[in-house]
Enzyme design. Sequence first.
Site, mmCIF file in Angstrom:
data_model
loop_
_atom_site.group_PDB
_atom_site.id
_atom_site.type_symbol
_atom_site.label_atom_id
_atom_site.label_comp_id
_atom_site.label_asym_id
_atom_site.label_seq_id
_atom_site.Cartn_x
_atom_site.Cartn_y
_atom_site.Cartn_z
ATOM 1 N N LYS A 151 0.834 -1.212 0.000
ATOM 2 C CA LYS A 151 0.000 0.000 0.000
ATOM 3 C C LYS A 151 0.864 1.256 0.000
ATOM 4 C CE LYS A 151 -0.109 -0.647 4.985
ATOM 5 N NZ LYS A 151 -0.901 -1.002 6.170
ATOM 6 N N TYR A 194 14.901 30.599 6.902
ATOM 7 C CA TYR A 194 13.724 31.320 7.395
ATOM 8 C C TYR A 194 13.829 31.504 8.901
ATOM 9 C CZ TYR A 194 11.518 30.679 2.882
ATOM 10 O OH TYR A 194 11.223 30.725 1.545
ATOM 11 N N MET A 227 11.795 24.332 1.637
ATOM 12 C CA MET A 227 11.085 23.408 0.743
ATOM 13 C C MET A 227 12.039 22.681 -0.208
ATOM 14 S SD MET A 227 7.898 24.198 -1.829
ATOM 15 C CE MET A 227 6.933 25.045 -0.596
HETATM 16 C C1 LIG Z 1 -0.072 -1.843 6.918
HETATM 17 C C2 LIG Z 1 -0.633 -3.115 7.396
HETATM 18 C C3 LIG Z 1 0.191 -4.245 7.564
HETATM 19 C C4 LIG Z 1 1.705 -4.183 7.498
HETATM 20 O O1 LIG Z 1 2.190 -3.702 8.743
HETATM 21 P P1 LIG Z 1 3.749 -3.451 9.018
HETATM 22 O O2 LIG Z 1 3.776 -2.919 10.403
HETATM 23 O O3 LIG Z 1 4.189 -2.438 8.023
HETATM 24 O O4 LIG Z 1 4.442 -4.747 8.861
HETATM 25 C C5 LIG Z 1 -0.431 -5.440 7.863
HETATM 26 N N1 LIG Z 1 -1.775 -5.526 8.011
HETATM 27 C C6 LIG Z 1 -2.586 -4.451 7.897
HETATM 28 C C7 LIG Z 1 -4.042 -4.607 8.100
HETATM 29 C C8 LIG Z 1 -2.043 -3.209 7.608
HETATM 30 O O5 LIG Z 1 -2.847 -2.138 7.522
#
Ligand SMILES: *Cc1c(COP(=O)(O)O)cnc(C)c1O
Length: 396
Positions: free
Chosen positions: A40, A265, A313
Amino acid sequence: MSTDPRARAWLELSGDALLANYRAVRAAVGSEPAIIPAVKADGYGLGMLEVCRILEGEGPGAYAVATVAEGHELRASGIMRPIHLIGPVAPGSEEAALSADLTLTVSSTETLDRLRRAAERLGRPGLFQVEVDTGMGRAGFPDSDVARWAPLVAAAAAPPLRWVGIYTHFHSAEDPDGTSVGRQRARFGATLEALPGIPKGVTRHLSNSAAALRFGGMGDGAVRPGIFLYGGRVAEDLPAPQPVAALKARVIHVREAEPGSSVGYGATHVAAERERWATLGVGYGDGLPRAFGPGGSVLLRGVRAPIIGRISMDMTVVDISNVPGVEVGQVATVLGSDPDGAGAITLEEIAERSGTISYEVLTGFTRRLPRLWRVGETGRPGGGPSEGPRAPIPLT
Ligand SMILES: *Cc1c(COP(=O)(O)O)cnc(C)c1O
């Protein structure tokens, strides 16, 4: 016409390290459970498509994504494996998800109804997993309420819907004291017992990186590692992953600073004596957390050079009064190990100094940074034939 991706700032990404980390998870969980890499958020910011391309040969059981668009992107790139949407999707997205053969998560009976209608409209099977909330609280059927929803889920698991998985998510698996994991496992187990007739072939899975490394496979059908694959350390008492990402930035300006000269800044740094400053072509617009400097440092010519003034930035200024021979065009290591042997700046160092976690640092790297993957540089661990060095692949 092209611009050299190394002109200013870029991410160097090691496919070998990604593979080694995947194999470390495999070694920790044994040969039985399927591994479902969490890819993801664009593969935790590093490039989902390239991550999947590299992991394909390891035979992952599925890929876990968070959005329908991520699933579509994987399908469009030719990924044929199951793709699990972990977490609820917005109502109305069911058809789009099913049209790409994504496996949906259901956390409510309303979702099941919507999924059934979408599958009927499309005339195709609707694969789903049941999420059980055992304490994470953000999604899933509440375990306390299993008597109410269990019969409804069991009844819904008929064509065109197909029930393929059931899972929960740990909230504190990085904690060396395993009591919270034990408690959530027990709640999950009790939920399974209260569920009448879970069809054969429904995969049970619970563990994220931390739980998989800390407790192994535990007889589960699958594990869902994420951060460890990408080089994020899950806990001090657990083995470190191989670093996957290095952030490099070019020196784009060097100056002598007379006493009284200010930088950045708010002019928060003023030279007390004669100093030498170097400006790096990287800033928070690239995802280097603004909170990292001042106080943080970079590696340049074998020396740790402190960040002075506020990170802006597009630029970051470091004090090079103690770094001889710095010239415009040289490359600083902002994250990763120094080619000149000055140690390393770890993801955890940047995260801790910036008041955040490795996950946020990785996913915070913006599109402006070219992602340069290298695969096969050190040969394939495990005795397979080496593919030989591949040219770095600019992805964005
Ligand atoms: C993101 C996620 C993972 C992976 O978790 P890590 O801590 O990055 O290993 C597994 N299961 C679910 C439901 C997640 O949202």
